[in-house]
Design a protein around this motif. Sequence first.
Motif, PDB file in Angstrom:
ATOM      1  N   ARG A 188       0.817  -1.220   0.000  1.00  0.00           N
ATOM      2  CA  ARG A 188       0.000   0.000   0.000  1.00  0.00           C
ATOM      3  C   ARG A 188       0.847   1.263   0.000  1.00  0.00           C
ATOM      4  O   ARG A 188       0.491   2.267  -0.609  1.00  0.00           O
ATOM      5  CB  ARG A 188      -0.949   0.006   1.213  1.00  0.00           C
ATOM      6  N   LYS A 189       1.969   1.231   0.668  1.00  0.00           N
ATOM      7  CA  LYS A 189       2.837   2.416   0.749  1.00  0.00           C
ATOM      8  C   LYS A 189       3.764   2.561  -0.462  1.00  0.00           C
ATOM      9  O   LYS A 189       4.462   3.553  -0.590  1.00  0.00           O
ATOM     10  CB  LYS A 189       3.676   2.374   2.020  1.00  0.00           C
ATOM     11  N   GLY A 190       3.781   1.543  -1.336  1.00  0.00           N
ATOM     12  CA  GLY A 190       4.541   1.657  -2.575  1.00  0.00           C
ATOM     13  C   GLY A 190       6.034   1.476  -2.442  1.00  0.00           C
ATOM     14  O   GLY A 190       6.773   1.803  -3.376  1.00  0.00           O
ATOM     15  N   ILE A 191       6.503   0.932  -1.317  1.00  0.00           N
ATOM     16  CA  ILE A 191       7.941   0.830  -1.109  1.00  0.00           C
ATOM     17  C   ILE A 191       8.602  -0.089  -2.134  1.00  0.00           C
ATOM     18  O   ILE A 191       9.709   0.184  -2.613  1.00  0.00           O
ATOM     19  CB  ILE A 191       8.264   0.348   0.334  1.00  0.00           C
ATOM     20  N   LYS A 210      21.192   7.967  -2.269  1.00  0.00           N
ATOM     21  CA  LYS A 210      21.236   7.024  -1.154  1.00  0.00           C
ATOM     22  C   LYS A 210      19.834   7.036  -0.529  1.00  0.00           C
ATOM     23  O   LYS A 210      19.324   8.098  -0.148  1.00  0.00           O
ATOM     24  CB  LYS A 210      22.279   7.439  -0.121  1.00  0.00           C
ATOM     25  N   LEU A 211      19.202   5.854  -0.456  1.00  0.00           N
ATOM     26  CA  LEU A 211      17.856   5.745   0.100  1.00  0.00           C
ATOM     27  C   LEU A 211      17.910   5.089   1.467  1.00  0.00           C
ATOM     28  O   LEU A 211      18.494   4.009   1.634  1.00  0.00           O
ATOM     29  CB  LEU A 211      16.957   4.918  -0.835  1.00  0.00           C
ATOM     30  N   PHE A 212      17.288   5.733   2.456  1.00  0.00           N
ATOM     31  CA  PHE A 212      17.099   5.141   3.775  1.00  0.00           C
ATOM     32  C   PHE A 212      15.623   4.771   3.918  1.00  0.00           C
ATOM     33  O   PHE A 212      14.742   5.598   3.656  1.00  0.00           O
ATOM     34  CB  PHE A 212      17.517   6.109   4.882  1.00  0.00           C
ATOM     35  N   VAL A 213      15.370   3.533   4.315  1.00  0.00           N
ATOM     36  CA  VAL A 213      14.008   3.026   4.472  1.00  0.00           C
ATOM     37  C   VAL A 213      13.774   2.741   5.948  1.00  0.00           C
ATOM     38  O   VAL A 213      14.517   1.968   6.575  1.00  0.00           O
ATOM     39  CB  VAL A 213      13.789   1.738   3.650  1.00  0.00           C
ATOM     40  N   ALA A 214      12.718   3.351   6.509  1.00  0.00           N
ATOM     41  CA  ALA A 214      12.400   3.155   7.923  1.00  0.00           C
ATOM     42  C   ALA A 214      10.943   2.757   8.066  1.00  0.00           C
ATOM     43  O   ALA A 214      10.060   3.419   7.522  1.00  0.00           O
ATOM     44  CB  ALA A 214      12.678   4.435   8.712  1.00  0.00           C
ATOM     45  N   GLY A 215      10.702   1.679   8.799  1.00  0.00           N
ATOM     46  CA  GLY A 215       9.336   1.229   9.022  1.00  0.00           C
ATOM     47  C   GLY A 215       9.297  -0.248   9.338  1.00  0.00           C
ATOM     48  O   GLY A 215      10.305  -0.955   9.250  1.00  0.00           O
ATOM     49  N   ILE A 216       8.106  -0.715   9.719  1.00  0.00           N
ATOM     50  CA  ILE A 216       7.929  -2.132  10.018  1.00  0.00           C
ATOM     51  C   ILE A 216       6.956  -2.737   9.016  1.00  0.00           C
ATOM     52  O   ILE A 216       6.271  -2.029   8.291  1.00  0.00           O
ATOM     53  CB  ILE A 216       7.405  -2.344  11.454  1.00  0.00           C
ATOM     54  N   ILE A 222      11.804  -6.927   2.135  1.00  0.00           N
ATOM     55  CA  ILE A 222      12.590  -5.777   1.679  1.00  0.00           C
ATOM     56  C   ILE A 222      14.084  -6.059   1.774  1.00  0.00           C
ATOM     57  O   ILE A 222      14.857  -5.674   0.888  1.00  0.00           O
ATOM     58  CB  ILE A 222      12.208  -4.498   2.445  1.00  0.00           C
ATOM     59  N   ILE A 223      14.506  -6.772   2.802  1.00  0.00           N
ATOM     60  CA  ILE A 223      15.928  -7.125   2.916  1.00  0.00           C
ATOM     61  C   ILE A 223      16.346  -8.009   1.748  1.00  0.00           C
ATOM     62  O   ILE A 223      17.410  -7.806   1.136  1.00  0.00           O
ATOM     63  CB  ILE A 223      16.194  -7.827   4.266  1.00  0.00           C
ATOM     64  N   ASN A 224      15.487  -8.974   1.407  1.00  0.00           N
ATOM     65  CA  ASN A 224      15.800  -9.871   0.293  1.00  0.00           C
ATOM     66  C   ASN A 224      15.794  -9.130  -1.048  1.00  0.00           C
ATOM     67  O   ASN A 224      16.611  -9.424  -1.936  1.00  0.00           O
ATOM     68  CB  ASN A 224      14.806 -11.034   0.260  1.00  0.00           C
ATOM     69  N   LYS A 225      14.859  -8.175  -1.206  1.00  0.00           N
ATOM     70  CA  LYS A 225      14.794  -7.405  -2.451  1.00  0.00           C
ATOM     71  C   LYS A 225      16.064  -6.574  -2.647  1.00  0.00           C
ATOM     72  O   LYS A 225      16.603  -6.475  -3.761  1.00  0.00           O
ATOM     73  CB  LYS A 225      13.582  -6.484  -2.437  1.00  0.00           C
ATOM     74  N   ILE A 235      20.874   1.453  -0.828  1.00  0.00           N
ATOM     75  CA  ILE A 235      19.686   1.435   0.032  1.00  0.00           C
ATOM     76  C   ILE A 235      20.044   0.826   1.383  1.00  0.00           C
ATOM     77  O   ILE A 235      20.671  -0.240   1.452  1.00  0.00           O
ATOM     78  CB  ILE A 235      18.536   0.620  -0.608  1.00  0.00           C
ATOM     79  N   THR A 236      19.632   1.500   2.439  1.00  0.00           N
ATOM     80  CA  THR A 236      19.822   0.994   3.799  1.00  0.00           C
ATOM     81  C   THR A 236      18.463   0.872   4.482  1.00  0.00           C
ATOM     82  O   THR A 236      17.709   1.853   4.536  1.00  0.00           O
ATOM     83  CB  THR A 236      20.726   1.924   4.622  1.00  0.00           C
ATOM     84  N   TYR A 237      18.170  -0.324   4.981  1.00  0.00           N
ATOM     85  CA  TYR A 237      16.928  -0.539   5.733  1.00  0.00           C
ATOM     86  C   TYR A 237      17.209  -0.343   7.221  1.00  0.00           C
ATOM     87  O   TYR A 237      18.051  -1.037   7.806  1.00  0.00           O
ATOM     88  CB  TYR A 237      16.375  -1.939   5.472  1.00  0.00           C
ATOM     89  N   LEU A 238      16.506   0.608   7.833  1.00  0.00           N
ATOM     90  CA  LEU A 238      16.760   0.982   9.222  1.00  0.00           C
ATOM     91  C   LEU A 238      15.844   0.287  10.213  1.00  0.00           C
ATOM     92  O   LEU A 238      16.107   0.316  11.419  1.00  0.00           O
ATOM     93  CB  LEU A 238      16.595   2.501   9.392  1.00  0.00           C
ATOM     94  N   GLY A 239      14.747  -0.326   9.729  1.00  0.00           N
ATOM     95  CA  GLY A 239      13.756  -0.859  10.655  1.00  0.00           C
ATOM     96  C   GLY A 239      12.899   0.267  11.214  1.00  0.00           C
ATOM     97  O   GLY A 239      12.798   1.348  10.629  1.00  0.00           O
ATOM     98  N   TRP A 240      12.303   0.021  12.373  1.00  0.00           N
ATOM     99  CA  TRP A 240      11.469   1.037  13.017  1.00  0.00           C
ATOM    100  C   TRP A 240      12.348   2.055  13.725  1.00  0.00           C
ATOM    101  O   TRP A 240      13.250   1.695  14.484  1.00  0.00           O
ATOM    102  CB  TRP A 240      10.522   0.387  14.018  1.00  0.00           C
ATOM    103  N   ILE A 241      12.107   3.323  13.475  1.00  0.00           N
ATOM    104  CA  ILE A 241      12.819   4.380  14.187  1.00  0.00           C
ATOM    105  C   ILE A 241      11.806   5.354  14.778  1.00  0.00           C
ATOM    106  O   ILE A 241      10.705   5.524  14.251  1.00  0.00           O
ATOM    107  CB  ILE A 241      13.809   5.134  13.276  1.00  0.00           C
ATOM    108  N   SER A 242      12.169   5.976  15.861  1.00  0.00           N
ATOM    109  CA  SER A 242      11.270   6.938  16.506  1.00  0.00           C
ATOM    110  C   SER A 242      12.092   7.929  17.312  1.00  0.00           C
ATOM    111  O   SER A 242      13.309   7.793  17.450  1.00  0.00           O
ATOM    112  CB  SER A 242      10.273   6.214  17.428  1.00  0.00           C
TER     113      SER A 242
END
Length: 352
Positions: A188-191, A210-216, A222-225, A235-242
Amino acid sequence: MDKDLSFNNVLHVSPYYKLKGGVSSVIHNYKTNNKDSFKHFYSMYFSNKLLNVFVFPLILTHYLVLIINPTIKIVHLHCAKKGSFYRKYIFLKIAVFFNKKVVFHIHSGQFYSFYLDSNSFVKKRIEQVLIKSDAVVVLTNYWKDYFYSKFIINNLVVVNNLVPFQEKKEKNINPKLQLLFLGDIGKRKGIFDLLDSIEKYKDEFSGQIKLFVAGIGERNKIINKIKEYELEDDITYLGWISGLEKQKVIEKSDIIVLPSYAEGLPMALLEAMSFSMPVISSNIIGILDILENNKNGKVIIPGDIDSIACAINYYIDNKKMIAIHGDESYNIAKNYFPTPIFQQLSQLYKSI
């Protein structure tokens, strides 16, 4: 209603404000930016759905204890869809039984789709909630017109989402364009469209972004992609950040990208705009209220990976526009700072 009513007379019902998600973020911002006493009751306490089912009887008991307090004049129900609606339906019935005014606040851009996909029994309950509430709140003027055209609603009001106040700061642009995605990791978010776009134009973007991706959400996917597309350097996947971590990531990013298919009024965009960030996002309801093409960002077509790439490439070639569009984003975000939002809420409460 008493014209001297204050927020102390309103009980907000929503998921626990420290949980992950858009509604919880709105409530957290209400709670931390309101100078008056803010009464919040959690309709869901855990991120685990099964645990929430087990504790729901205890939650209802606690709610009953609170609702009989005569100082509570209004119950403000914050609703997404599906399970969130079923819980709020019960809370509404109890509030009405105790003669409390009810505000039903729709946060999800998929609420009407949820209605269409429901069986006749659930549809009837949704219609009851919308007509029996003393006020129904939506997030944009478009949704207001749309809901008026689809339902019988006595009092439909627009209240903007709230983002914390930020001082205007001069933005430093990175030599390599730094993009940020904030949101659920899912279709839904189009990531995954964003990843497909970067993969398709890998040669053109190499060394440029450089793309940073944050979310659950679909973490493994996404890691496999990223590995499959060999985009680990881009691209760096950050996981959930707050909290402070999220603020630091936003501050050092140039552009926020959210190629969504459906939205209410995305907190991720508003937060980024409050830090003077241009927006690349979709031409859909809930986003076009805060994004104007070539004014504070670039509008793309959901699912069109070429239009995503074109928007990114525009800022690679026109870095001076990042600051210009960022300034416009900040000017729009000011309408969502605490003072105007609490004025909207205060007027709403005093009118019912």
